[in-house]
Design a protein around this motif. Structure first.
Motif, PDB file in Angstrom:
ATOM      1  N   TYR A   1       0.811  -1.219   0.000  1.00 46.82           N
ATOM      2  CA  TYR A   1       0.000   0.000   0.000  1.00 46.82           C
ATOM      3  C   TYR A   1       0.844   1.267   0.000  1.00 46.82           C
ATOM      4  N   GLY A   2       2.172   1.114  -0.063  1.00 49.58           N
ATOM      5  CA  GLY A   2       3.051   2.265  -0.185  1.00 49.58           C
ATOM      6  C   GLY A   2       2.853   3.304   0.910  1.00 49.58           C
ATOM      7  N   TYR A   3       2.649   4.548   0.503  1.00 48.39           N
ATOM      8  CA  TYR A   3       2.475   5.676   1.418  1.00 48.39           C
ATOM      9  C   TYR A   3       1.353   5.436   2.414  1.00 48.39           C
ATOM     10  N   PHE A   4       0.373   4.642   2.037  1.00 46.69           N
ATOM     11  CA  PHE A   4      -0.816   4.449   2.867  1.00 46.69           C
ATOM     12  C   PHE A   4      -0.677   3.310   3.869  1.00 46.69           C
TER      13      PHE A   4
ATOM     14  N   ALA B   1      -7.750   6.061   3.695  1.00 51.05           N
ATOM     15  CA  ALA B   1      -6.913   5.717   2.550  1.00 51.05           C
ATOM     16  C   ALA B   1      -7.753   5.487   1.296  1.00 51.05           C
TER      17      ALA B   1
ATOM     18  N   LYS C   1      -2.248   3.593  -6.126  1.00 58.12           N
ATOM     19  CA  LYS C   1      -0.918   3.956  -6.612  1.00 58.12           C
ATOM     20  C   LYS C   1      -0.917   5.396  -7.138  1.00 58.12           C
TER      21      LYS C   1
ATOM     22  N   ASP D   1      -0.938   7.774  -4.209  1.00 56.87           N
ATOM     23  CA  ASP D   1       0.285   7.710  -3.406  1.00 56.87           C
ATOM     24  C   ASP D   1       1.275   8.765  -3.921  1.00 56.87           C
TER      25      ASP D   1
ATOM     26  N   HIS E   1       4.120   7.012  -5.206  1.00 57.31           N
ATOM     27  CA  HIS E   1       3.771   5.964  -6.179  1.00 57.31           C
ATOM     28  C   HIS E   1       4.441   4.630  -5.842  1.00 57.31           C
TER      29      HIS E   1
ATOM     30  N   ALA F   1       2.875   2.334  -3.859  1.00 58.71           N
ATOM     31  CA  ALA F   1       1.831   1.311  -3.795  1.00 58.71           C
ATOM     32  C   ALA F   1       1.850   0.498  -5.084  1.00 58.71           C
TER      33      ALA F   1
END
Length: 224
Positions: free
Chosen positions: A92-95, A103, A133, A136, A139, A141
Motif C-alpha cells: 500500500y506504499g504511502y498508505f 486511505a 498507486k 500515493d 507511487h 503502492a
C-alpha cells in the motif's frame, strides 16, 4: 500435477484490530490473533502437508509455525517452511498503516467514489490498486500489474518444487486482500465476496501446475 492448496489468513494483528491498512508493514498478532492461528491449526490437524509457504512478515510466520507445531504434534511429518516476498500482501506504499476508510477515500475521491466497496462496484477490484498507486505521492503502492506479477511468481515457486507429487497437500499462509483478489479472479462468481475472509479462515484451491494460471486454479472452499 494437481496440488491441493490450503490458504490460511494469518491471525488478527494490531493493525487489523485498528482497521488500518497492512500490506508489507508489520504489526504483532493480538491475543485474538494467536487464538485464530490455533483454531486454524486444529481444523488442519489431520492434513498431511508436504510443503508450506508464507510471506516474510511476522504475522504470517507466526501463524505458519503455530499450524505446523500442532500438525506435527498430531503425528505428521513437518515440512520445510519457505518464507518468500512473493507471498506478501498487496503493498500500500504511502498508505501503509493508515486508517482504511481514509486511505480508500483518498484513492477514490478523485474518481467520484469514496470507499473500497464503491471503487470495486463502479470500477472493479483492479482499480483499487491502480487508484491507490495514483493517489500515493511516492507511487510506491503496487499497481494491479505489479501486484499480480509478484503473486503469480509465488505460484511458480510452488509449481517448481520438485519434492511435490500429484495429489499432495500444501499449506500457504495468506492475507485478507490477497484472498479476496484470488477469489475475484478464480472463483468466477461462485461465492459471496461482500465480506472479507476472517482471520484464521481457510480457503482451499486446487492447482494444476500443467496449465496456464488462469485455467490452473479451481476454488474448493472459501472463508471456512
Amino acid at each position: 500435477m494437481l496440488l491441493h492448496l490450503y490458504l490460511v489468513r494469518h491471525g488478527q494483528t494490531m493493525f487489523n484490530r485498528y482497521n488500518r491498512l497492512q500490506g508489507w508493514s508489520n504489526s504483532p498478532l493480538t491475543d485474538s490473533g494467536i487464538a485464530d492461528a490455533y483454531k486454524a491449526a486444529e481444523k488442519l490437524s489431520d492434513i498431511d502437508f508436504v510443503a508450506a509457504y508464507c510471506s516474510d512478515t511476522t504475522r504470517a510466520l507466526e501463524t505458519a509455525e503455530t499450524i505446523l507445531d500442532v500438525n506435527e504434534s498430531s503425528g505428521h511429518s513437518r515440512p520445510n517452511l519457505v518464507s518468500d516476498m512473493h507471498f506478501r500482501e498487496q503493498c500500500y506504499g504511502y498508505f501503509e498503516g493508515q486508517d482504511m476508510s481514509m486511505a480508500w477515500w483518498a484513492a477514490g475521491a478523485p474518481h467520484g467514489v469514496h470507499s473500497y466497496n464503491e471503487i470495486v462496484e463502479k470500477f472493479g477490484l483492479p482499480a483499487t490498486r491502480d487508484m491507490l498507486k495514483e493517489a500515493d505521492p511516492f507511487h510506491d503502492a503496487e499497481s494491479d500489474v505489479e501486484y499480480w506479477t509478484r503473486v503469480e511468481g509465488g505460484f511458480s515457486l510452488i509449481a517448481a518444487n520438485k519434492s511435490l507429487q500429484n495429489g499432495d497437500n500444501v499449506l500457504q499462509i495468506s492475507h485478507g486482500n490477497t484472498l479476496l483478489s484470488l477469489m475475484h479472479r478464480f472463483a468466477r462468481g461462485a461465492y459471496d465476496l461482500s465480506e472479507r475472509p476472517r482471520n484464521g479462515s481457510i480457503t482451499r484451491l486446487d492447482f494444476d501446475t500443467t496449465k496456464p494460471l488462469d485455467n490452473a486454479i479451481s476454488v474448493q472452499g472459501y472463508n471456512e
